[in-house]
Design a protein around this motif. Sequence first.
Motif, short mmCIF file in Angstrom:
data_model
loop_
_atom_site.label_atom_id
_atom_site.label_comp_id
_atom_site.label_asym_id
_atom_site.label_seq_id
_atom_site.Cartn_x
_atom_site.Cartn_y
_atom_site.Cartn_z
N SER A 51 49.09 19.27 -10.90
CA SER A 51 48.01 19.81 -10.08
C SER A 51 48.37 21.22 -9.65
O SER A 51 49.54 21.52 -9.42
N ILE A 52 47.35 22.08 -9.54
CA ILE A 52 47.57 23.44 -9.08
C ILE A 52 46.43 23.83 -8.14
O ILE A 52 45.35 23.26 -8.17
N THR A 53 46.71 24.84 -7.29
CA THR A 53 45.67 25.43 -6.46
C THR A 53 45.19 26.69 -7.14
O THR A 53 45.98 27.49 -7.64
N LEU A 54 43.88 26.88 -7.15
CA LEU A 54 43.27 27.98 -7.88
C LEU A 54 42.38 28.80 -6.95
O LEU A 54 41.49 28.26 -6.29
N ALA A 55 42.63 30.10 -6.88
CA ALA A 55 41.84 30.99 -6.03
C ALA A 55 40.60 31.47 -6.79
O ALA A 55 40.44 32.66 -7.10
N ALA A 56 39.75 30.54 -7.14
CA ALA A 56 38.51 30.84 -7.87
C ALA A 56 37.58 29.66 -7.70
O ALA A 56 38.02 28.55 -7.35
N THR A 57 36.31 29.86 -7.94
CA THR A 57 35.35 28.77 -7.81
C THR A 57 35.35 27.91 -9.08
O THR A 57 35.80 28.34 -10.14
N ALA A 58 34.80 26.71 -8.93
CA ALA A 58 34.66 25.84 -10.09
C ALA A 58 33.75 26.48 -11.14
O ALA A 58 33.97 26.34 -12.35
N GLU A 59 32.73 27.21 -10.68
CA GLU A 59 31.80 27.86 -11.60
C GLU A 59 32.50 28.96 -12.41
O GLU A 59 32.24 29.13 -13.60
N THR A 60 33.39 29.70 -11.75
CA THR A 60 34.14 30.74 -12.45
C THR A 60 35.06 30.11 -13.49
O THR A 60 35.17 30.60 -14.62
N LEU A 61 35.69 29.02 -13.12
CA LEU A 61 36.57 28.32 -14.05
C LEU A 61 35.79 27.83 -15.27
O LEU A 61 36.22 28.00 -16.41
N ALA A 62 34.63 27.25 -15.03
CA ALA A 62 33.80 26.76 -16.13
C ALA A 62 33.37 27.90 -17.04
O ALA A 62 33.35 27.77 -18.27
N ILE A 108 38.28 18.64 -10.46
CA ILE A 108 38.20 19.70 -9.46
C ILE A 108 37.83 19.11 -8.10
O ILE A 108 36.82 18.44 -7.95
N ALA A 109 38.69 19.38 -7.10
CA ALA A 109 38.38 18.98 -5.73
C ALA A 109 37.52 20.07 -5.09
O ALA A 109 37.63 21.24 -5.44
N PRO A 110 36.66 19.72 -4.14
CA PRO A 110 35.81 20.72 -3.47
C PRO A 110 36.63 21.83 -2.84
O PRO A 110 37.80 21.65 -2.49
N ALA A 111 36.01 22.98 -2.70
CA ALA A 111 36.71 24.15 -2.18
C ALA A 111 37.21 23.92 -0.75
O ALA A 111 36.55 23.28 0.06
N ALA A 112 38.39 24.48 -0.46
CA ALA A 112 38.94 24.43 0.88
C ALA A 112 38.32 25.54 1.72
O ALA A 112 37.49 26.32 1.24
N GLU A 113 38.74 25.66 2.98
CA GLU A 113 38.17 26.68 3.87
C GLU A 113 38.41 28.09 3.34
O GLU A 113 37.60 28.99 3.57
N ASP A 114 39.52 28.29 2.63
CA ASP A 114 39.82 29.63 2.11
C ASP A 114 39.15 29.89 0.76
O ASP A 114 39.36 30.94 0.15
N GLY A 115 38.36 28.94 0.29
CA GLY A 115 37.64 29.11 -0.96
C GLY A 115 38.40 28.66 -2.20
O GLY A 115 37.84 28.64 -3.30
N SER A 116 39.66 28.27 -2.05
CA SER A 116 40.45 27.83 -3.20
C SER A 116 40.06 26.40 -3.58
O SER A 116 39.53 25.63 -2.77
N ILE A 117 40.33 26.04 -4.83
CA ILE A 117 40.07 24.68 -5.29
C ILE A 117 41.37 24.06 -5.77
O ILE A 117 42.31 24.75 -6.16
#
Length: 217
Positions: free
Chosen positions: A133-144, A169-178
């Motif tokens: 698992s990793i944390t990603l500083a981007a939206t799910a839409e950007t990843l797709a 993909i887990a929903p975005a956190a408060e900082d926008g990361s997924i």
Amino acid sequence: MPKDTAPAWTPVALSADLPAASVIPARLADAALALWRSAGGTVSAVADRCPHRGMRLSHGFVRGEALSCIYHGWRYAKTGRCLAIPAHPGLTPPEAIRVATYSAAERDGILWVAAGEDAGAPPAHDGFAGLRSITLAATAETLAACLGTPLSDGGLEWSVRETRARLLIAPAAEDGSILLHLLLAADATDAEKVAASRALETLRRTAEAAAVTGEAA
């Protein structure tokens, strides 16, 4: 992606990340959690805040079938009820002293949490095994957009050198990361696992760069 996915369930960790008698932090989109596994193997999720002084329960420890706060040792059952207060060993804690609980389940090597009590069964991912698992500083839409693959039921189908993979993909956190979980075909070789892990790091860099420039939007 499987069609029996229940939207109420959020993939918060992989089973391998939570050995017996341990606790780790996790989160839903709007709640910080303490995810813990009892000595007997049962997975539970509670609000990451001790009712006593607000200490994070994810900093605590597990003994047997209970989770204890690291600050003053208040001990909680899987139901959230306070079982014991070490400073007052002769006291039976009132029923009102409890920590909020969440539905927790384990399936196909994935740990799931839901806010509701009647969430049904978590999604099935037969034939896959969690890799990392990793944390990603981007939206799910950007990843797709970076993968050129549409989002489906909270995840993406992927292929790494012809090895079947799946991204949850887990929903975005408060900082926008997924939070992104990589699942790989259960029969993948060690070499395929290494290749997939490296490909995931490359994907992270690509998606985060696209999130900054807006090129994948």
